[in-house]
Design a protein around this motif. Structure first.
Motif, short mmCIF file in Angstrom:
data_model
loop_
_atom_site.label_atom_id
_atom_site.label_comp_id
_atom_site.label_asym_id
_atom_site.label_seq_id
_atom_site.Cartn_x
_atom_site.Cartn_y
_atom_site.Cartn_z
N UNK A 82 0.84 -1.20 0.00
CA UNK A 82 0.00 0.00 0.00
C UNK A 82 0.88 1.25 0.00
N UNK B 53 2.37 3.15 3.09
CA UNK B 53 2.62 2.18 4.17
C UNK B 53 3.89 1.41 3.81
N UNK B 54 3.91 0.85 2.59
CA UNK B 54 5.05 0.05 2.16
C UNK B 54 6.00 0.81 1.23
N UNK C 83 4.85 5.31 7.56
CA UNK C 83 3.64 6.14 7.59
C UNK C 83 3.38 6.80 8.93
#
Lengths: 336, 336
Positions: free
Chosen positions: B53, B56-57, B335
């Motif tokens: 995502x 996030x990643x 994040x």
């Protein structure tokens, strides 16, 4: 160039060919409801992977977590049904906003589990991660089928009868009701939208009938999906719109809201009925036995022709079909 | 209850058991890098599915589309490697924000294709949809392995040597450099973060060695990932931190930024090195042949014990390990 300009299918087409040369003999890649992977001398595996995004495919506040869990799996199993295969496992990945409670997710899993248990399909893996914004679900399903028996979109033959396994348009009207009316009379339509039934038993039976040629499931609406069969098979069709099966619930709903049931039935999407073509000479017998086995009707709606595009008729007169199906980059019914 | 309270693994655990009874004999579900599905008398299929995502990643602006395409597939292939299997296909779903250009996506596919071609792995299906917000990627990979030969996390034996196939911490330092410094001297570390090498050939070879017992890949950092082996095998371990392999690049970077290389190496994550345990008596010979075959080192870093938790030592003295690995609901490095 913006992605909207070439659309979902244009983009997929642009890279699918590149990978073709890596596909092993007997394998089948992008372009059908599932890919086919040869796994032994007598059996093939079929695999499909689908992503559902909050506010594109569903609105969190408008469906219960149980329904969402059930439906996420159901629409994927429908892809296994489209090939005539038997499902064997599922994999669930989700990106979850930090505001979600475990209660919501437990209910989602409950809906998912209920359908898994019904067809004895184990959830065998997946991924869980956080999402900064939307709830995103990806499901991969596997199935098995006797070698070379999977039904492809490219297998339609000239003269084949085109048939569907259910009333069309109920799901789209159900969505319309969820978004606009939500009255009590629409309960059946809303349920058809939230709890589609994957035609697994029916499709495995149909796959065994020698007369059945092409098969797929209707996810974007028959107005758009029939083109996948016609393009893949390099054929045309005559669709008799007066034969498209419309439920009494849909008729009633449309009368009330002064809309055309055919609009929902042709362009609505999310029916998850099977769409198949079967040899003209075998069809009557197949339909009769289908009815005896499953206590439900196989509805003939037209015929495959040699011409390279579909013709929509009403009482044998050609009519103009204005609208297409659901394209995720153009006319997403929910998020625009 | 908020999801953060039980975390990623707590949530998965809460429903994994429910599905266990649906798993067929010889199958293996949630809890390893891949699931195992029996497909014929002599072979099993392994399958893994992972979601990535945006924010996030990965951060879109901080990596090239080619690198992102490459890495998305690489981290999934690393799961196939973790089982000792040979990859056979991949499935790519993505939710794409409407602002994305086809040029960006073509480059993403180019990176994905380059790695696919290198290991001859066809992309056979997936899904493309729009996203109202973030770019979300889900990849499912399949592989094959001789029946019963897949290496599980639960297979560690008391006395086994614990080993890794690469320097640890480079990728985490690469991410640190991307986010904070981005100086020219960090090029190697950044490349290690953006272009992890899946240990496919090495793992298939290791899987053939009778002395090799448990295996997995390090994705969340060895500090966290070793616990998966220990918990599944119901064992403990002594990890000699002075033996954890640290690259000269990482040492140099940490000197400059006055940080501890061990912090990156133990808690950093995204190493995608293999983490394995092998019989004490066989290890020397395995390491020698591994070195001869792959011109690289199998680094022993500790030993499996009967105790039920890992002990981290420095020069034979127990030390306290404060930080864990990457948990997607707690300490997402990007994040937060």
């Amino acid at each position: 160039m913006q992605l909207e300009e070439i659309g979902e299918f244009g983009f997929i087409k642009s890279f699918a060919k590149k990978f073709d040369k890596l596909i092993p003999p007997g394998g089948h890649g992008i372009g059908d409801d599932c890919a086919i992977i040869p796994i032994s001398e007598n059996r093939d595996m079929v695999i499909s992977s689908d992503m559902l995004v909050e506010d594109v495919h569903f609105i969190k506040e408008k469906s219960s977590p149980e329904d969402l869990g059930y439906k996420s799996l159901a629409v994927n199993l429908s892809d296994i049904a489209a090939m005539g295969a038997k499902p064997t496992s599922s994999f669930l990945s989700f990106a979850i906003p930090r505001t979600f409670t475990t209660e919501y997710l437990d209910k989602f899993i409950e809906g998912y589990y209920n359908l898994s248990e019904k067809f004895n399909i184990p959830l065998m893996g997946g991924d869980t991660t956080s999402s900064p914004d939307k709830f995103v679900i990806n499901i991969t399903v596997t199935g098995v089928i006797d070698k070379g028996k999977a039904k492809l979109r490219s297998m339609a033959q000239e003269g084949d009868i085109i048939a569907v396994t259910d009333f069309l348009g109920d799901s789209a009207a159900g969505l319309h009701a969820i978004l606009h009316s939500n009255d009590k009379n629409s309960k059946h339509l809303i349920n058809r939208h939230n709890r589609p039934e994957p035609y697994l038993m029916q499709s495995q039976w149909l796959c065994e009938q020698p007369g059945v040629n092409a098969m797929m499931d209707i996810s974007d609406g028959i107005g758009s999906d029939i083109n996948h069969i016609l393009n893949s098979s390099n054929k045309g069709a005559v669709i008799k719109t007066e034969q498209i099966p419309i439920s009494s619930h849909l008729k009633e709903y449309c009368k009330q809201y002064k809309t055309d049931p055919l609009e929902f039935a042709i362009s609505g999407g999310e029916d998850y009925s099977l769409l198949l073509t079967a040899n003209e000479n075998s069809f009557k017998q197949i339909a009769k036995e289908y009815n005896r086995n499953f206590k439900t009707t196989l509805f003939p709606i037209g015929k495959i022709t040699s011409k390279n595009e579909p013709v929509w008729t009403l009482n044998n007169k050609a009519i103009k079909k204005e609208s297409g199906g659901f394209n995720h980059f153009f006319d997403s019914k929910i998020c625009r």
